[in-house]
Design an enzyme around this catalytic site. Structure first.
Site, PDB file in Angstrom:
ATOM      1  N   HIS A  60       2.921   8.072   0.176  1.00  0.00           N
ATOM      2  CA  HIS A  60       2.194   7.297  -0.832  1.00  0.00           C
ATOM      3  C   HIS A  60       1.534   8.177  -1.890  1.00  0.00           C
ATOM      4  O   HIS A  60       0.560   7.777  -2.520  1.00  0.00           O
ATOM      5  CB  HIS A  60       1.137   6.434  -0.149  1.00  0.00           C
ATOM      6  CG  HIS A  60       1.688   5.397   0.774  1.00  0.00           C
ATOM      7  ND1 HIS A  60       2.145   5.715   2.038  1.00  0.00           N
ATOM      8  CD2 HIS A  60       1.865   4.060   0.629  1.00  0.00           C
ATOM      9  CE1 HIS A  60       2.569   4.599   2.641  1.00  0.00           C
ATOM     10  NE2 HIS A  60       2.410   3.593   1.802  1.00  0.00           N
TER      11      HIS A  60
ATOM     12  N   HIS B 173       1.365   0.228   8.910  1.00  0.00           N
ATOM     13  CA  HIS B 173       0.560   1.435   8.686  1.00  0.00           C
ATOM     14  C   HIS B 173      -0.522   1.220   7.622  1.00  0.00           C
ATOM     15  O   HIS B 173      -0.830   2.131   6.862  1.00  0.00           O
ATOM     16  CB  HIS B 173       1.455   2.623   8.321  1.00  0.00           C
ATOM     17  CG  HIS B 173       2.235   2.455   7.042  1.00  0.00           C
ATOM     18  ND1 HIS B 173       3.553   2.829   6.932  1.00  0.00           N
ATOM     19  CD2 HIS B 173       1.899   1.980   5.822  1.00  0.00           C
ATOM     20  CE1 HIS B 173       3.987   2.594   5.705  1.00  0.00           C
ATOM     21  NE2 HIS B 173       2.983   2.085   5.004  1.00  0.00           N
TER      22      HIS B 173
END
Length: 279
Positions: A59, A12
């Site tokens: 994140h 990703h």
């Protein structure tokens, strides 16, 4: 009853979003990466999953260092993307499946996993880019249940615990009293380190052994502590924990229908696997 039809594991890296936006799929640097996905899309068109349980690591878009749950499950009617500062265009909202979300939440808690329930949730590139790779038209044909694993701030869950968490997800899905076809996806990794003296670290030998183990010996990586996994794969290589959760959710027997492995993608070893349930 619901049926788990298979699993997908994929990388990703944020740079993928920039490449999609700039239409670099046939660029020599990117082509070996993007060429891995058409066989998976063909399978999806035939398999027609109704719901996708997507396991990834946040994140900093939805959780930050002041509040970082070990495990979290989304229970929203839909999920939105937002600007993370990478210059990646935001994607259309993703429809949720609240029925499966709440069934999973209740089942996981009953299985003695303490989770955070999110009735509102932003999803970042670890969620959105794999979706865009599988459905490039960005017309999502599946409802989604996001599952977040902490791979950012110590203490992290062990590989063994993550595999058992995946098994608990699998039991939850299989006990869902709905005639639905469920796909499981884990995103992240493989080996990479983006900072420090080992920046650019790649361990191809370990990556390929790990990918092979997903088929015949899915508990293989659970022999390692997180410290050992970081030593082997790099600081951010610990994202393979999401692959272990996804594999744990699948039946014991799976068949590998497709895989791809490519270096370099933003100093990351990029892996892709498509596994179909058997038995």
């Amino acid at each position: 009853m619901a049926r788990i039809i298979g699993g997908i594991t994929t990388s990703h890296v944020p740079a993928i979003g920039g490449a999609i936006h700039k239409r670099l799929q046939d660029d020599p640097y990117w082509k070996p990466f993007f060429d891995g996905y058409p066989p998976v899309r063909q399978w999806l068109a035939q398999a027609r999953p109704d719901v996708l349980v997507l396991i990834y690591n946040d994140h900093g878009l939805n959780f930050f260092l002041d509040k970082m749950p070990t495990f979290a499950v989304g229970a929203a009617p839909e999920y939105h993307n937002a600007d993370e500062g990478w210059g990646i265009p935001t994607l259309p909202p993703f429809p949720g499946d609240q029925d499966l979300s709440w069934h999973m939440i209740e089942s996981l808690v009953a299985d003695e996993f303490d989770i955070v329930t999110c009735q509102e949730m932003l999803v970042d590139h670890a969620f959105t880019l794999p979706m865009a790779l599988l459905w490039p038209d960005q017309r999502w044909p599946v409802r989604v249940v996001p599952v977040v694993i902490n791979t950012v701030q110590a203490p992290l869950p062990s590989a063994s615990r993550c595999f058992r968490f995946g098994q608990a997800i699998g039991r939850a899905i299989q006990s869902w009293e709905a005639d639905q076809r469920v796909l499981v996806m884990g995103t992240g990794g493989l080996s990479h380190q983006l900072d420090g003296t080992r920046a650019g670290h790649i361990n191809k030998e370990f990556d390929l052994k790990f990918m092979a183990s997903m088929i015949d010996d899915p508990k293989w990586a659970t022999q390692y502590s997180n410290e050992e996994l970081v030593e082997l794969t790099g600081t951010q290589g610990i994202e393979l924990l999401m692959w272990l959760v996804a594999r744990g959710a699948l039946p014991d027997k799976v068949e590998k229908l497709h895989s791809n492995y490519h270096i370099p993608i933003s100093n990351t070893a990029s892996g892709l696997m498509l596994m179909e349930s058997r038995g």
